[in-house]
Scaffold this motif. Structure first.
Motif, mmCIF file in Angstrom:
data_model
loop_
_atom_site.group_PDB
_atom_site.id
_atom_site.type_symbol
_atom_site.label_atom_id
_atom_site.label_comp_id
_atom_site.label_asym_id
_atom_site.label_seq_id
_atom_site.Cartn_x
_atom_site.Cartn_y
_atom_site.Cartn_z
ATOM 1 N N GLY A 117 62.005 4.329 49.953
ATOM 2 C CA GLY A 117 61.307 3.051 49.947
ATOM 3 C C GLY A 117 60.927 2.527 51.318
ATOM 4 O O GLY A 117 59.928 1.825 51.479
ATOM 5 N N LYS A 118 61.703 2.863 52.335
ATOM 6 C CA LYS A 118 61.480 2.294 53.665
ATOM 7 C C LYS A 118 61.128 3.344 54.707
ATOM 8 O O LYS A 118 60.169 3.195 55.452
ATOM 9 C CB LYS A 118 62.733 1.519 54.091
ATOM 10 C CG LYS A 118 62.631 0.782 55.399
ATOM 11 C CD LYS A 118 61.574 -0.311 55.381
ATOM 12 C CE LYS A 118 62.079 -1.523 54.644
ATOM 13 N NZ LYS A 118 61.150 -2.654 54.755
ATOM 14 N N CYS A 119 61.871 4.404 54.783
ATOM 15 C CA CYS A 119 61.761 5.373 55.880
ATOM 16 C C CYS A 119 60.691 6.434 55.669
ATOM 17 O O CYS A 119 60.093 6.928 56.623
ATOM 18 C CB CYS A 119 63.102 6.061 56.108
ATOM 19 S SG CYS A 119 64.505 4.923 56.209
ATOM 20 N N ALA A 120 60.473 6.810 54.407
ATOM 21 C CA ALA A 120 59.571 7.924 54.105
ATOM 22 C C ALA A 120 58.128 7.636 54.494
ATOM 23 O O ALA A 120 57.352 8.569 54.693
ATOM 24 C CB ALA A 120 59.658 8.292 52.626
ATOM 25 N N THR A 121 57.765 6.381 54.654
ATOM 26 C CA THR A 121 56.402 6.044 55.075
ATOM 27 C C THR A 121 56.057 6.730 56.385
ATOM 28 O O THR A 121 54.949 7.223 56.554
ATOM 29 C CB THR A 121 56.249 4.514 55.226
ATOM 30 O OG1 THR A 121 56.592 3.900 53.992
ATOM 31 C CG2 THR A 121 54.850 4.142 55.631
ATOM 32 N N CYS A 122 56.998 6.776 57.286
ATOM 33 C CA CYS A 122 56.774 7.415 58.593
ATOM 34 C C CYS A 122 57.425 8.801 58.671
ATOM 35 O O CYS A 122 56.828 9.743 59.180
ATOM 36 C CB CYS A 122 57.322 6.544 59.718
ATOM 37 S SG CYS A 122 56.547 4.922 59.803
ATOM 38 N N HIS A 123 58.662 8.908 58.190
ATOM 39 C CA HIS A 123 59.428 10.146 58.331
ATOM 40 C C HIS A 123 59.096 11.172 57.254
ATOM 41 O O HIS A 123 59.463 12.333 57.388
ATOM 42 C CB HIS A 123 60.928 9.845 58.326
ATOM 43 C CG HIS A 123 61.371 9.117 59.546
ATOM 44 N ND1 HIS A 123 61.700 9.766 60.708
ATOM 45 C CD2 HIS A 123 61.522 7.790 59.796
ATOM 46 C CE1 HIS A 123 62.037 8.867 61.623
ATOM 47 N NE2 HIS A 123 61.934 7.661 61.094
ATOM 48 N N GLY A 124 58.416 10.737 56.189
ATOM 49 C CA GLY A 124 58.064 11.631 55.098
ATOM 50 C C GLY A 124 59.205 11.812 54.136
ATOM 51 O O GLY A 124 60.368 11.720 54.528
ATOM 52 N N PRO A 125 58.903 12.076 52.869
ATOM 53 C CA PRO A 125 59.965 12.245 51.878
ATOM 54 C C PRO A 125 60.867 13.443 52.172
ATOM 55 O O PRO A 125 62.012 13.479 51.752
ATOM 56 C CB PRO A 125 59.213 12.429 50.558
ATOM 57 C CG PRO A 125 57.821 12.764 50.932
ATOM 58 C CD PRO A 125 57.574 12.205 52.297
ATOM 59 N N ASP A 126 60.351 14.404 52.929
ATOM 60 C CA ASP A 126 61.133 15.585 53.283
ATOM 61 C C ASP A 126 61.664 15.547 54.713
ATOM 62 O O ASP A 126 62.276 16.490 55.185
ATOM 63 C CB ASP A 126 60.297 16.846 53.089
ATOM 64 C CG ASP A 126 59.059 16.878 53.985
ATOM 65 O OD1 ASP A 126 58.757 15.867 54.668
ATOM 66 O OD2 ASP A 126 58.378 17.918 53.990
ATOM 67 N N VAL A 141 62.998 16.143 61.094
ATOM 68 C CA VAL A 141 64.451 15.988 61.057
ATOM 69 C C VAL A 141 65.155 17.289 61.455
ATOM 70 O O VAL A 141 66.237 17.263 62.032
ATOM 71 C CB VAL A 141 64.937 15.496 59.675
ATOM 72 C CG1 VAL A 141 64.711 16.544 58.603
ATOM 73 C CG2 VAL A 141 66.409 15.104 59.711
ATOM 74 N N ARG A 142 64.531 18.425 61.187
ATOM 75 C CA ARG A 142 65.136 19.705 61.543
ATOM 76 C C ARG A 142 65.211 19.889 63.054
ATOM 77 O O ARG A 142 66.016 20.660 63.554
ATOM 78 C CB ARG A 142 64.355 20.852 60.889
ATOM 79 C CG ARG A 142 64.521 20.889 59.371
ATOM 80 C CD ARG A 142 63.293 21.484 58.676
ATOM 81 N NE ARG A 142 63.191 21.105 57.285
ATOM 82 C CZ ARG A 142 62.675 19.966 56.832
ATOM 83 N NH1 ARG A 142 62.228 19.056 57.649
ATOM 84 N NH2 ARG A 142 62.622 19.719 55.546
ATOM 85 N N THR A 143 64.383 19.161 63.781
ATOM 86 C CA THR A 143 64.411 19.172 65.237
ATOM 87 C C THR A 143 65.354 18.096 65.767
ATOM 88 O O THR A 143 66.073 18.311 66.737
ATOM 89 C CB THR A 143 62.992 18.925 65.803
ATOM 90 O OG1 THR A 143 62.117 19.928 65.290
ATOM 91 C CG2 THR A 143 62.972 18.963 67.310
ATOM 92 N N VAL A 144 65.363 16.948 65.116
ATOM 93 C CA VAL A 144 66.143 15.802 65.580
ATOM 94 C C VAL A 144 67.634 15.944 65.285
ATOM 95 O O VAL A 144 68.473 15.672 66.154
ATOM 96 C CB VAL A 144 65.613 14.488 64.946
ATOM 97 C CG1 VAL A 144 66.472 13.306 65.342
ATOM 98 C CG2 VAL A 144 64.169 14.251 65.334
#
Length: 107
Positions: A34-43, A59-62
């Motif tokens: 609802g909040k984060c996926a807008t920028c970070h993507g659902p995956d 996220v695999r890099t971070v």
């Protein structure tokens, strides 16, 4: 052999603990989507329009570079001009759940 009252109580406690864990994970996923996926993507890849614009890293890099505690601070306090602080909007447990869910996307 009938179960004892103690065995029933232990079983009920375990069942409730498992249900609470599943609920908390679902809650974190819902918050993330609802909040984060807008920028970070659902995956977690950051391949959304906003993610690309703000150069959000996958996220695999971070995840290998930042600890969960460091990520929790970013969620709570924000980061630069692009990421809002959510420390007043969400509880510490919710933030921890969000970070755990986000980090799970790297696996």
């Amino acid at each position: 052999m009938k179960p004892t009252l103690r065995q029933i109580a232990i079983g009920a406690t375990l069942a409730l603990s498992c249900a609470a864990f599943v609920w908390a994970q679902g809650d974190a996923k819902d918050l993330y989507l609802g909040k984060c996926a807008t920028c970070h993507g659902p995956d977690g890849a950051g391949k959304t329009a906003m993610g690309k614009k703000m150069k959000v890293m996958d996220v695999r890099t971070v995840a290998p570079k930042m600890s969960a505690a460091e990520m929790e601070k970013v969620v709570a306090n924000g980061k630069g001009e692009n990421m809002d602080a959510y420390g007043k909007q969400y509880t510490k447990d919710q933030i921890k759940g969000l970070v755990e869910y986000y980090r799970s996307l790297a696996k």
